[in-house]
Design a protein around this motif. Structure first.
Motif, PDB file in Angstrom:
ATOM      1  N   LYS A 224       8.231   7.018  -7.361  1.00  0.00           N
ATOM      2  CA  LYS A 224       9.417   6.416  -6.932  1.00  0.00           C
ATOM      3  C   LYS A 224       9.380   7.792  -4.817  1.00  0.00           C
ATOM      4  CE  LYS A 224      14.229   5.658  -6.193  1.00  0.00           C
ATOM      5  NZ  LYS A 224      15.787   5.992  -6.849  1.00  0.00           N
ATOM      6  N   PHE A 225       8.734   8.927  -5.417  1.00  0.00           N
ATOM      7  CA  PHE A 225       8.695   9.381  -3.736  1.00  0.00           C
ATOM      8  C   PHE A 225       8.244   8.713  -2.802  1.00  0.00           C
ATOM      9  CE2 PHE A 225       6.619  12.529  -1.340  1.00  0.00           C
ATOM     10  CZ  PHE A 225       7.716  13.040  -0.694  1.00  0.00           C
ATOM     11  N   TRP A 226       6.393   7.930  -3.284  1.00  0.00           N
ATOM     12  CA  TRP A 226       5.748   7.618  -2.462  1.00  0.00           C
ATOM     13  C   TRP A 226       6.681   6.074  -1.352  1.00  0.00           C
ATOM     14  CZ3 TRP A 226       3.490  10.497   0.166  1.00  0.00           C
ATOM     15  CH2 TRP A 226       3.018  11.565  -0.937  1.00  0.00           C
ATOM     16  N   HIS A 227       7.726   5.294  -2.220  1.00  0.00           N
ATOM     17  CA  HIS A 227       7.719   4.059  -2.031  1.00  0.00           C
ATOM     18  C   HIS A 227       8.627   4.113  -0.860  1.00  0.00           C
ATOM     19  CE1 HIS A 227       7.858   2.662  -6.415  1.00  0.00           C
ATOM     20  NE2 HIS A 227       7.069   2.516  -5.776  1.00  0.00           N
ATOM     21  N   PHE A 228       8.567   4.570   0.268  1.00  0.00           N
ATOM     22  CA  PHE A 228       8.935   4.599   1.959  1.00  0.00           C
ATOM     23  C   PHE A 228       7.593   4.046   3.144  1.00  0.00           C
ATOM     24  CE2 PHE A 228       6.631   8.737   1.092  1.00  0.00           C
ATOM     25  CZ  PHE A 228       6.590   8.404   3.175  1.00  0.00           C
ATOM     26  N   SER A 229       8.183   3.983   3.970  1.00  0.00           N
ATOM     27  CA  SER A 229       7.419   3.293   4.927  1.00  0.00           C
ATOM     28  C   SER A 229       8.119   3.886   6.857  1.00  0.00           C
ATOM     29  CB  SER A 229       7.449   2.259   5.393  1.00  0.00           C
ATOM     30  OG  SER A 229       7.977   1.148   5.338  1.00  0.00           O
ATOM     31  N   VAL A 230       7.685   3.708   7.808  1.00  0.00           N
ATOM     32  CA  VAL A 230       8.555   3.593   8.953  1.00  0.00           C
ATOM     33  C   VAL A 230       9.913   2.954   8.954  1.00  0.00           C
ATOM     34  CG1 VAL A 230       6.389   3.495  10.393  1.00  0.00           C
ATOM     35  CG2 VAL A 230       7.677   1.091   9.924  1.00  0.00           C
ATOM     36  N   ASP A 231      10.180   1.958   7.701  1.00  0.00           N
ATOM     37  CA  ASP A 231      11.915   1.793   8.285  1.00  0.00           C
ATOM     38  C   ASP A 231      12.726   2.784   7.487  1.00  0.00           C
ATOM     39  OD1 ASP A 231       9.821  -0.492   8.684  1.00  0.00           O
ATOM     40  OD2 ASP A 231      10.530  -1.968   6.882  1.00  0.00           O
TER      41      ASP A 231
END
Length: 420
Positions: free
Chosen positions: A152-159
Motif C-alpha cells: 500500500k505504501f507504493w500505491h501512489f502516482s503524481v496525483d
C-alpha cells in the motif's frame, strides 16, 4: 484446402515475449546488489554524500527538515540558508525547488557550484528549500506503512504527490519562516504536481507568489518515440505482470540498473559513453552540454526510485491527449471517481502567475505539449524558449550552461513581484 488458424500459436508466442520482457525489466529495475564496493577514481568521495554533506563540503550552510503529509508519508526537505557568494541580506520570499521524475533534491547539486540550481539560487541570497517527493530515497518512510513489506505504501502516482506532498511542503515552509507566500520552482514532474495541487486544492494557489515552471510535464502525448517512451508503454501494458511478481517499487537507488550504471560510468572513458548513451536513449543529443564529470556524479543519485503506479501513470499520459488522473480501468474508475473514465485536471484553476521555460530540443516534454499546456493555463505571464536550439530536458538539471542559459531568467522572475 482447409484454413489453418495460426492465432493460438501466435498469441502464445506473443505472451511468452511479453513475459520475458517484463521479467527482464523486473530484474533490472528492482533486483538489489548487495555489498558492492565501488572504486572511486580521483577525489570523488563527495558523490556518495547526502545533500547536507555535499553542500557543507562546498561551503554552504544547509539543514535537514522533516515534513509529514496528511496521509502519513514522511518527507525530507533541505534548507540552504547560506549561499557562499551571497554578500547581502537574505531576500524576503522563500523559494521551494522541486525535482522531476526519478530524481531527488541531489539533482540540483550534481552540475557543480557554478551551475547547480540549488547553489545558484542560494548564491543570490534566497532562503532556499529543496523538496523530495514520496518514494525516492530521501522520502521512503511512512507513519504506519513499511515500504519493504506493505504494498500500500507504493500505491501512489503524481496525483497523490500533487494532492498531498506539495501542499505539505508549502505549508511547512510558510509556517517555519513566517512568510505569507513563497516562490515555487518546479522541474518536469515538479511542475505537473504543482498544477495538480492547484487543480485539486485551489486555495494553495493563493499561497504562491509566482510559479516558475522548467520543462513542465503535464500530458506527454507528443513525447518523442524513443526508448523512454517505449519503457513507459511497457509499464502501462505490463504492470499486472509486475504486480503479480510482487513488484511495487521500481527504478530505486540500489537496484541493479542504478548500481550497474554508477559503477560502469565512473571511469573517464566510460563516463563519455554513458553521457552519449543517456542523451540518445532518454532524451535528445546535445554534445558538450553535460560534462563527463557531471555524468559520473548523476548516476550515484539517478534513478532515485518511485512507484510502479507512478510509472504506469506516465505511460498513460503518453497516450492520452488530456491531463487526467490515473486510469484504474472502467470498473475501478467507477468506484474511485464515480465515472468510467478518469477525470481531467482543471488547469483553469491554476490562478498563480506562471512562468514557463522550455527547450526546443526536449524529447521528453515536447514543444507541442508545452504550448497545449499554455493554452489551458489562465495566467501565464512569460513563455521563454531557451536560446540554445539544442537545449533538452536533462540540460535543466545537468548542463554546464545552466548559469548562462537558464538562471538569469529564473533570477529575473524571483526578484520581481507577481502580476495579479
Amino acid at each position: 484446402m482447409p484454413v489453418v488458424n495460426m492465432t493460438p500459436k501466435g498469441t502464445l508466442t506473443s505472451n511468452i515475449l511479453v513475459v520475458i520482457s517484463i521479467a527482464a525489466v523486473f530484474y533490472a529495475i528492482t533486483f538489489p546488489i548487495k555489498n558492492v564496493t565501488r572504486k572511486k577514481p580521483g577525489n570523488q568521495e563527495n558523490i556518495v554524500f547526502n545533500f547536507t554533506q555535499m553542500t557543507t563540503q562546498n561551503g554552504y550552510t544547509s539543514e535537514e527538515h522533516t515534513v509529514v503529509t496528511e496521509d502519513g508519508y514522511i518527507l525530507r526537505i533541505f534548507r540552504v540558508q547560506g549561499g557562499r557568494k551571497c554578500d547581502g541580506k537574505r531576500r524576503s520570499l522563500p523559494v521551494l525547488l522541486m525535482h522531476g521524475l526519478l530524481l531527488s533534491s541531489d539533482v540540483w547539486l550534481d552540475a557543480g557550484t557554478d551551475n547547480g540550481l540549488a547553489y545558484l539560487i542560494a548564491n543570490a541570497c534566497f532562503d532556499l528549500w529543496v523538496g523530495n517527493c514520496r518514494g525516492n530515497y530521501y522520502s521512503r518512510r511512512h507513519e504506519t506503512l513499511d515500504p519493504d513489506t506493505d504494498a500500500k505504501f507504493w500505491h501512489f502516482s503524481v496525483d497523490e504527490i500533487g494532492h498531498y506532498d506539495v501542499p505539505a511542503m508549502v505549508d511547512y515552509v510558510l509556517d517555519y519562516t513566517g512568510a505569507e507566500k513563497l516562490n515555487y520552482v518546479g522541474y518536469s514532474q515538479g511542475a505537473s504536481t504543482f498544477f495538480i495541487m492547484c487543480s485539486e486544492r485551489p486555495e494553495y494557489c493563493n499561497k504562491i507568489n509566482k510559479m516558475i515552471s522548467l520543462a513542465p510535464a503535464s500530458r506527454q502525448f507528443n513525447t518523442a518515440l524513443n526508448p523512454y517512451r517505449l519503457l513507459l508503454r511497457l509499464f502501462a501494458l505490463g504492470h499486472q505482470y509486475l504486480r503479480a511478481m510482487g513488484v511495487e517499487e521500481v527504478l530505486s537507488n540500489g537496484a541493479f540498473l542504478q548500481e550497474f550504471l554508477a559503477y560502469a560510468c565512473e571511469a573517464y572513458w566510460t563516463s563519455s559513453i554513458c553521457n552519449y548513451g543517456t542523451s540518445v536513449l532518454i532524451d535528445s543529443y546535445h554534445p558538450g552540454s553535460v560534462t563527463n564529470e557531471t555524468t559520473k556524479i548523476m548516476f550515484k543519485h539517478f534513478p532515485a526510485g518511485t512507484s510502479l503506479q507512478n510509472m504506469v501513470r506516465y505511460g498513460q499520459s503518453a497516450i492520452s491527449p488530456d491531463f487526467q488522473k490515473y486510469d484504474y480501468g472502467k470498473d475501478i474508475n467507477i468506484d474511485v471517481y464515480g465515472q468510467e473514465t478518469p477525470p481531467k485536471f482543471n488547469l483553469s484553476a491554476v490562478t498563480t502567475p506562471v512562468v514557463i521555460l522550455y527547450g526546443k530540443n526536449d524529447a521528453l516534454v515536447s514543444v507541442k505539449d508545452v504550448k497545449w499546456l499554455v493554452s489551458k493555463l489562465p495566467n501565464v505571464i512569460d513563455l521563454v524558449e531557451v536560446k540554445d536550439p539544442l537545449w533538452n530536458h536533462l540540460d535543466v538539471a545537468y548542463s554546464q550552461y545552466i548559469g548562462e542559459m537558464l538562471f538569469p531568467k529564473i533570477f529575473e522572475h524571483l526578484v520581481t513581484n507577481s502580476i495579479n
